[in-house]
Design an enzyme around this catalytic site. Structure first.
Site, PDB file in Angstrom:
ATOM      1  N   SER A 157       0.830  -1.196   0.000  1.00  0.00           N
ATOM      2  CA  SER A 157       0.000   0.000   0.000  1.00  0.00           C
ATOM      3  C   SER A 157       0.872   1.257   0.000  1.00  0.00           C
ATOM      4  O   SER A 157       1.638   1.472  -0.930  1.00  0.00           O
ATOM      5  CB  SER A 157      -0.960  -0.046   1.189  1.00  0.00           C
ATOM      6  OG  SER A 157      -1.970   0.916   1.086  1.00  0.00           O
ATOM      7  N   ASP A 251     -10.089  -3.382  -5.577  1.00  0.00           N
ATOM      8  CA  ASP A 251      -9.307  -2.316  -4.946  1.00  0.00           C
ATOM      9  C   ASP A 251      -9.198  -1.162  -5.938  1.00  0.00           C
ATOM     10  O   ASP A 251      -8.791  -1.372  -7.084  1.00  0.00           O
ATOM     11  CB  ASP A 251      -7.919  -2.864  -4.601  1.00  0.00           C
ATOM     12  CG  ASP A 251      -7.025  -1.881  -3.871  1.00  0.00           C
ATOM     13  OD1 ASP A 251      -7.354  -0.683  -3.797  1.00  0.00           O
ATOM     14  OD2 ASP A 251      -5.955  -2.311  -3.380  1.00  0.00           O
ATOM     15  N   HIS A 281      -8.043  -4.811  -0.722  1.00  0.00           N
ATOM     16  CA  HIS A 281      -6.904  -4.101  -0.151  1.00  0.00           C
ATOM     17  C   HIS A 281      -6.624  -4.611   1.268  1.00  0.00           C
ATOM     18  O   HIS A 281      -7.541  -4.959   2.017  1.00  0.00           O
ATOM     19  CB  HIS A 281      -7.207  -2.600  -0.111  1.00  0.00           C
ATOM     20  CG  HIS A 281      -5.991  -1.760   0.079  1.00  0.00           C
ATOM     21  ND1 HIS A 281      -5.108  -1.489  -0.948  1.00  0.00           N
ATOM     22  CD2 HIS A 281      -5.496  -1.136   1.176  1.00  0.00           C
ATOM     23  CE1 HIS A 281      -4.132  -0.726  -0.489  1.00  0.00           C
ATOM     24  NE2 HIS A 281      -4.341  -0.509   0.795  1.00  0.00           N
TER      25      HIS A 281
END
Length: 316
Positions: A157, A251, A281
Site C-alpha cells: 500500500s 481495490d 486491499h
C-alpha cells in the site's frame, strides 16, 4: 458505476472483511488521526499471528541528520542471509509502524531466509511529504553503506509507493536495489478513471479514502508531479530494478500496478503485474484465514526470494 462484489468476493474473504470492520465504530469517518491509530493498532494486534520459531528480531535506530529512525531487523537463526529486504509498511502514510506488520516481516524472513529490515518512517499529518520518503531513503542509504548483500525493496500500500519512490531516486546508485516487490501499491494514478471508478466503493478501501490520505500526506498541496509522491507520474522509467507488482482485484488502486508495469516495460525494463482475483486491499492480514490470500502471500515471498537471488520468475 457499480461492481457486484457478492460475485467477485468469496465467503472466506467476506469473513475477513467483516472481522476487520468490526474494529471500527459506526462513526469511524469522524475519528481523529490519533483515534484512527488506536483502532488500527488494536485491529493489528488482534490479527497478529506470532513469529515462526526460526525467526528473531531486534530493534535498532538509524542515525539521520536530525533524527533517529527506528528499524526492526529480522534474522533466521542458523542461516546466512543471501540478501537484504528493506520493508516499508502500509497504512495510508497515517497509521502503522513496526508492530503493525511485525508478523508479516517475520514470515517474510522465514520464507526467504533473507535479513528483513522494517522501517518506522514518520507519519502524516504531523510530518508531511517528503518526510516519509526521506526516512525510507535514509534506510536505503544505511543498508547500502553497511551491507554488501543484494538489496530488494518491498512494501504494501503506502509502503509500495515508498519502495517505488526510493527505487526511482537511487536507480543510478552503486548499490541500487536489484529488485522491488510492490503489494497493492498506491502510485498516484488518476482518481477519475479505471479502477478508481469501477472499485470506487470497494470493501476495505474506497477511492474517497485514497484522496483523503493523499491530501493528509501532502498537507493540501498538489504533489502529483513529484515522483517521490506519485511514482507513476515520473517522466523516465528507465533503469528501474526488476519489478513485481501484486494488486488486489477489488481495490481502487489495482490499475496503478498495471500502469506502472506498462511504463517499466515500455522503458525496456522487466516487470510483472498480478491482479489477484477476488481479493481486497490489505489482504496480507488474511493470509492465515483466506486461501486466496494464503496463495498470494506465497507468490509474494517467492518473488522477493527470487529477485534477491538475482533470478527472474517469468511468471507468478
Amino acid at each position: 458505476m457499480t461492481t457486484d462484489y457478492s460475485v467477485l468476493i468469496d465467503e472466506e474473504t467476506w469473513a475477513f472483511i467483516e472481522r476487520t470492520n468490526s474494529f471500527y465504530p459506526p462513526d469511524a469517518v469522524n475519528l481523529s488521526v490519533e483515534q484512527q491509530r488506536d483502532v488500527y493498532n488494536t485491529m493489528c494486534r488482534a490479527f497478529f499471528a506470532g513469529y515462526p520459531e526460526s525467526v528473531s528480531s531486534a530493534d535498532r535506530f538509524i542515525d539521520a541528520r536530525d533524527r533517529k529512525i527506528p528499524i526492526r531487523i529480522y534474522e533466521k537463526r542458523d542461516s546466512d542471509p543471501e540478501a537484504v529486504c528493506l520493508y516499508f509498511h502500509g497504512g495510508g502514510f497515517v497509521v502503522g509502524g513496526l508492530d503493525s506488520h511485525d508478523d508479516v516481516c517475520a514470515e517474510f524472513c522465514e520464507a526467504t531466509g533473507f535479513r528483513i529490515i522494517s522501517v518506522d518512517y514518520r507519519l502524516a499529518p504531523e510530518h508531511l511529504h517528503p518526510a516519509a520518503f526521506r526516512d525510507c531513503l535514509a534506510a536505503f542509504e544505511y543498508v547500502a553503506s553497511t551491507s554488501d548483500l543484494p538489496l530488494v525493496l518491498c512494501g504494501d500500500s503506502a509502503g509500495g509507493n515508498l519502495a517505488a519512490a526510493v527505487s526511482h531516486h537511487v536507480r543510478l546508485h552503486d548499490r541500487a536495489p536489484i529488485g522491488q516487490v510492490l503489494i497493492y501499491p498506491g502510485l498516484g494514478g488518476a482518481a477519475d478513471q479505471g479502477s478508481y471508478l469501477t472499485h470506487a466503493e470497494a470493501p476495505m478501501l474506497t477511492t474517497r479514502d485514497t484522496l483523503y490520505y493523499a491530501n493528509l500526506r501532502g498537507g493540501g498541496f498538489n504533489w502529483s508531479t513529484d515522483p517521490r509522491f506519485a511514482p507513476l507520474n515520473a517522466t523516465d522509467f528507465s533503469g528501474l530494478p526488476d519489478t513485481i507488482i501484486i494488486s488486489a482485484e477489488c481495490d481502487p488502486l489495482s490499475d496503478d500496478g498495471r500502469h506502472y508495469r506498462d511504463k517499466i516495460l515500455a522503458a525496456g525494463g522487466k516487470a510483472i503485474w498480478n491482479n489477484e482475483p477476488g481479493l481486497v486491499h490489505a489482504y496480507l492480514r488474511a493470509r492465515h484465514s483466506v486461501e486466496r490470500a494464503r496463495a498470494s502471500f506465497r507468490r509474494i515471498t517467492a518473488a522477493v526470494h527470487l529477485l534477491g537471488q538475482g533470478r527472474w520468475p517469468g511468471q507468478l
